[in-house]
Scaffold this motif. Structure first.
Motif, PDB file in Angstrom:
ATOM      1  N   ARG A 247      73.113  29.892  51.487  1.00  0.00           N
ATOM      2  CA  ARG A 247      73.916  30.041  52.698  1.00  0.00           C
ATOM      3  C   ARG A 247      74.307  31.494  53.001  1.00  0.00           C
ATOM      4  N   SER A 248      73.669  32.454  52.375  1.00  0.00           N
ATOM      5  CA  SER A 248      74.026  33.849  52.680  1.00  0.00           C
ATOM      6  C   SER A 248      73.433  34.237  54.041  1.00  0.00           C
ATOM      7  N   LEU A 249      73.978  35.294  54.618  1.00  0.00           N
ATOM      8  CA  LEU A 249      73.578  35.692  55.968  1.00  0.00           C
ATOM      9  C   LEU A 249      73.250  37.179  56.001  1.00  0.00           C
ATOM     10  N   LYS A 250      72.126  37.518  56.653  1.00  0.00           N
ATOM     11  CA  LYS A 250      71.799  38.932  56.864  1.00  0.00           C
ATOM     12  C   LYS A 250      71.674  39.154  58.363  1.00  0.00           C
ATOM     13  N   VAL A 251      72.207  40.275  58.831  1.00  0.00           N
ATOM     14  CA  VAL A 251      72.126  40.555  60.270  1.00  0.00           C
ATOM     15  C   VAL A 251      71.525  41.945  60.480  1.00  0.00           C
ATOM     16  N   GLY A 252      70.371  42.006  61.119  1.00  0.00           N
ATOM     17  CA  GLY A 252      69.736  43.290  61.416  1.00  0.00           C
ATOM     18  C   GLY A 252      69.825  43.563  62.908  1.00  0.00           C
ATOM     19  N   LYS A 358      72.529  50.596  54.703  1.00  0.00           N
ATOM     20  CA  LYS A 358      72.787  49.435  53.831  1.00  0.00           C
ATOM     21  C   LYS A 358      72.383  48.152  54.541  1.00  0.00           C
ATOM     22  N   VAL A 359      72.000  47.171  53.751  1.00  0.00           N
ATOM     23  CA  VAL A 359      71.676  45.861  54.336  1.00  0.00           C
ATOM     24  C   VAL A 359      72.981  45.213  54.777  1.00  0.00           C
ATOM     25  N   ASN A 360      72.968  44.635  55.972  1.00  0.00           N
ATOM     26  CA  ASN A 360      74.161  43.929  56.456  1.00  0.00           C
ATOM     27  C   ASN A 360      74.137  42.520  55.883  1.00  0.00           C
ATOM     28  N   HIS A 361      74.705  42.378  54.722  1.00  0.00           N
ATOM     29  CA  HIS A 361      74.557  41.148  53.964  1.00  0.00           C
ATOM     30  C   HIS A 361      75.922  40.515  53.744  1.00  0.00           C
ATOM     31  N   GLU A 362      76.061  39.266  54.127  1.00  0.00           N
ATOM     32  CA  GLU A 362      77.332  38.582  53.903  1.00  0.00           C
ATOM     33  C   GLU A 362      77.109  37.496  52.865  1.00  0.00           C
ATOM     34  N   ARG A 363      77.781  37.637  51.695  1.00  0.00           N
ATOM     35  CA  ARG A 363      77.561  36.643  50.630  1.00  0.00           C
ATOM     36  C   ARG A 363      78.340  35.370  50.928  1.00  0.00           C
ATOM     37  N   SER A 364      77.698  34.224  50.729  1.00  0.00           N
ATOM     38  CA  SER A 364      78.379  32.948  50.942  1.00  0.00           C
ATOM     39  C   SER A 364      79.006  32.508  49.623  1.00  0.00           C
ATOM     40  N   GLY A 669      79.254  47.582  54.970  1.00  0.00           N
ATOM     41  CA  GLY A 669      78.458  47.484  56.192  1.00  0.00           C
ATOM     42  C   GLY A 669      78.135  46.065  56.600  1.00  0.00           C
ATOM     43  N   LEU A 670      79.003  45.093  56.263  1.00  0.00           N
ATOM     44  CA  LEU A 670      78.718  43.710  56.632  1.00  0.00           C
ATOM     45  C   LEU A 670      78.959  43.491  58.107  1.00  0.00           C
ATOM     46  N   GLY A 671      78.289  42.500  58.671  1.00  0.00           N
ATOM     47  CA  GLY A 671      78.450  42.201  60.095  1.00  0.00           C
ATOM     48  C   GLY A 671      79.638  41.301  60.330  1.00  0.00           C
ATOM     49  N   ASP A 672      79.589  40.563  61.412  1.00  0.00           N
ATOM     50  CA  ASP A 672      80.654  39.663  61.811  1.00  0.00           C
ATOM     51  C   ASP A 672      80.928  38.661  60.705  1.00  0.00           C
TER      52      ASP A 672
END
Ligand code: ATP
Length: 721
Positions: A247-252, A358-364, A669-672
């Motif tokens: 369920r992790s999310l990456k936003v480019g 950095k990768v915009n990575h949001e850990r679930s 650098g995480l997104g929303d």
């Protein structure tokens, strides 16, 4: 500024230089070439100034669209598919080939299509090759930044689109939105509020959107370019990819920018509206240059991103969190040598900029749980290894220490001294004391942190309000300028009418004099008509009224002039009334601006106070943390083995940045954080408008239903998993 750093995420901007073939005008001028390309494909030499310029790659006039794309843009697009932000932008003088490079002459021509259409194929190719458990959402938005001051009614556009008022950032997918605002927040960074973001599920959908955008873009004819772009075009594409396993999310986020060209108005022949546009284009490009200079100047302490909308929108791409590629486009002709040199210098300077990527990575939660499991497993493995080693020690007759305390003695070493019970109790009491005090301090610290957070929030709010007020003030100023302009127009119109009136009055007077003279003369020299009897018209030999009264045409003219005079007088009074109305409006506007200024000043004062308070609190926090640290260390010196974990904890690092706060999230650098795709991006207070089409989820595994032609595109770097 950042170019000495050791940050492993640091990355230079990639700069490529592209020369186009000479055009007819240049050939007619002399056809002489002003540059020599190096054999190393990375340098270009300008003999007239005896200087060489080195870039990541230099493309000659015969370079194909594919070559340029593969080297300058494709790696950026692959990065976006891995969750990085990416920007490709073209810079150069007018008619140097920016639009040719970014769009191409025909977006559907496989050979001639430029960076933007090629990107579309790469993106969907990447999605097709992704693992089945990755779900994609793709959104597209297109805006142009157009001359903010001039009105657009006289602009010859590529289609008869109607504009009203002034324009700044304009939504090319919804041209009614012609003054979009730029916002910034921790989660999203810098973004354009309220812009229409359309969800897309296929290449064709993006092509259709691109056509709409192109149709709405401001284009005009100049001496140098038949289709000169009069605005900066920004094509924005967001790819969200959700890992269905953890369920992790990456936003480019991808920005593709076709800048308006810098121009020498003498050469382009710009006058009137074209001249205003050219001035504004040159102004915003020079603001961009200032940003680049500040970023590459070690002494500079401030980067003037806010000096123009263009540099503000490109803030993340220049010195921020984005993989950036700059394509400078030049003419090889002697006729444009000065412009080419200045473009080469711009590129040279930009090459020194370093971004932190950095990768915009949001850990679930799931992903974090998995990481925890992995760590537990590793810990278990280590424990097994330790017990094996202990067995080995025992089998070799070496005593195994029970714990990590003083019993860790080597064979042959003196046995530990017996512990004095009274001394031990005393130490324990002292320790308890210290623990209590630490607890108290830690409560205080938590309280202070809370207060600090509250202040940070207030600060953020105040900054937002100040920004809004600043914008309002700018708008009011523009309105004021427009009114002043209208007033001047009206006054000159009035002047003109006054002149006309005076001239007419003069004419009237002359006519009346002539009329009087004629009456007198005729009275003196000829018998009256009545005396003479009816006059017979020479042509029809019939009696006519005109012949009876020879002054009649003159009288008619006089009465006509009288009427004109009356009308003019009425008009004159009307204009006088309008003028005084305008004066009142101008005074009102003046007052408004003054009030706004005062409010801004007040807010700035509040901001300063809040900042001071906040900094004071930071110092207090740091002191408290240091105290806790010192106490913790003292405990260790006391020889206590447990209960001081809190004291050993590293102090929290809080760093003020550009007047705001940077949380751990924004630093990574995480997104929303919500991860919820929205159809219209908006400021926190702005309601999101509905999407133009519903969100589509694209699975990597749906490639069987996709167009076969995609298989022809170049290989794709698979996303990091
Ligand atoms: N590499 C190239 N090969 C062939 N023709 C080119 C090339 N680059 C540009 N041209 C041609 O030169 C002309 C001007 O190019 P283009 O409109 O892309 O310039 P521009 O830099 O975008 O200008 P402006 O800033 O005025 O919008 C066009 O007719 C285009 O087809």
């Amino acid at each position: 500024m950042a170019f000495d750093g050791q940050d492993p995420h640091e990355e230079s901007i990639k700069v490529c230089c592209r020369f186009r073939p000479q055009n007819q005008l240049e050939k007619d001028q002399s056809g002489k070439i002003c540059i020599t390309l190096g054999d190393d494909i990375t340098s270009v030499y300008v003999p007239n100034i005896d200087s060489s310029f080195v870039f990541d790659r230099v493309f000659g006039s015969e370079a194909s669209q594919k070559e340029v794309y593969d080297y300058a843009a494709k790696p950026i697009i692959n990065g976006v598919l891995r969750g990085f932000n990416g920007t490709v932008f073209a810079y150069g003088q007018t008619a140097s080939g920016k639009t040719h490079t970014m769009e191409g002459p025909d977006i559907e021509d496989e050979v001639q299509m430029g960076v933007i259409p090629r990107m579309v194929w790469s993106i969907f190719d990447g999605i097709d090759h992704a693992a089945d458990y990755i779900e994609f959402v793709v959104k597209v938005a297109i805006v142009e930044i157009y001359n903010e001051r001039a009105t657009r009614k006289h602009l010859r556009l590529s289609h008869p689109c109607v504009f009203s008022g002034t324009a700044g950032i304009r939504d090319l997918l919804d041209p009614k939105k012609d003054n979009l605002k730029i916002h910034e927040d921790k989660a999203r960074g810098v973004f354009i509020g309220g812009v229409t973001e359309t969800y897309v599920g296929s290449e064709q959908e993006i092509f259709d959107i691109m056509k709409t955008g192109k149709y709405n873009r401001a284009v005009a004819e100049t001496n140098l370019n038949e289709h000169s772009s009069r605005s900066h075009l920004i094509f924005m594409l967001t790819i969200e990819q959700k890992n269905l396993h953890d369920r992790s999310l990456k936003v480019g986020k991808l920005h593709l920018v076709d800048l308006a060209g810098s121009e020498k108005v003498g050469k382009t022949g710009a006058t009137g509206d074209r001249l205003d546009e050219a001035k504004n284009i040159n102004r915003s490009l020079s603001a961009l240059g200032n940003v680049i200079n500040a970023l590459t100047d070690r002494k500079s302490t401030h980067v003037p991103y806010r000096d123009s909308k263009l540099s503000r929108v490109l803030q993340e791409s220049l010195g921020g969190n984005a993989k950036t590629s700059l394509i400078i486009t030049c003419s090889p002709s002697y006729y444009n040598e000065q412009e080419t040199i200045s473009t080469l210098r711009f590129g040279q300077r930009a090459k020194m900029i370093k971004n932190v990527v950095k990768v915009n990575h949001e850990r679930s939660v799931e992903e974090l749980k998995m990481l925890l499991q992995r760590r537990d497993q590793a810990l278990g493995d280590l424990r097994g290894r330790v017990s094996l080693l202990e067995q080995l020690l025992r089998s070799n007759g070496i005593p195994v220490p029970e714990d990590e305390g003083p019993s860790l003695a080597l064979p042959g070493a003196a046995p530990p001294a017996p512990v004095d019970e009274a001394e031990k109790t005393e130490y324990e009491d002292q320790l308890q004391d210290v623990i209590d005090k630490l607890k108290e301090k830690s409560d205080q610290l938590a309280e202070a942190n809370k207060e600090k957070d509250e202040l940070a929030k207030q600060l953020h709010k105040a900054e937002g309000r100040a920004e809004v007020l600043e914008e309002e003030a700018v708008n009011a100023k523009q309105e004021f300028e427009r009114m002043e302009y209208d007033k001047t127009e009206q006054v000159s119109e009035l002047e003109k009418l006054r002149h006309e009136k005076t001239a007419l009055q003069q004419e009237l007077e002359d006519l009346s004099k002539t009329y009087q003279n004629m009456i007198q003369a005729s009275a003196a020299s000829t018998p009256t008509n009545r005396e003479k009897g009816p006059v017979v018209c020479s042509r029809c030999r019939a009696s006519c009224a005109e012949d009876r009264d020879p002054d009649r045409p003159l009288k008619k003219k006089v009465s006509q002039l009288d009427k004109n005079l009356e009308q003019l007088t009425v008009m004159y009074h009307k204009l006088v009334a309008q003028n005084s109305g305008l004066k009142v409006e101008v005074t009102e506007s003046d007052k408004k601006i003054q009030r706004k200024d005062q409010r801004i000043q007040q807010l700035e004062r509040n901001l300063r106070e809040a900042k001071q308070k906040y900094e004071k609190l930071l110092t207090q926090c740091a002191n408290l943390t240091a105290m806790i640290d010192v106490r913790g260390r003292k405990n260790c010196v006391c020889g206590a083995s447990g209960g001081n974990a809190q004291a050993r904890r590293a102090p929290t690092i809080v760093r003020p940045l550009r007047g705001g706060l940077v949380s751990a999230r924004s630093e990574t650098g995480l997104g929303d954080p919500s991860g919820t795709p929205k159809a219209t991006s908006g400021s926190p207070s702005e309601p999101a408008s509905s999407p133009t089409s519903s969100p589509l989820s694209l699975r990597g595994g749906t490639k069987t239903s996709r167009d076969n032609t995609r298989a022809k595109t170049a290989p794709y770097d698979p996303p990091l998993r």
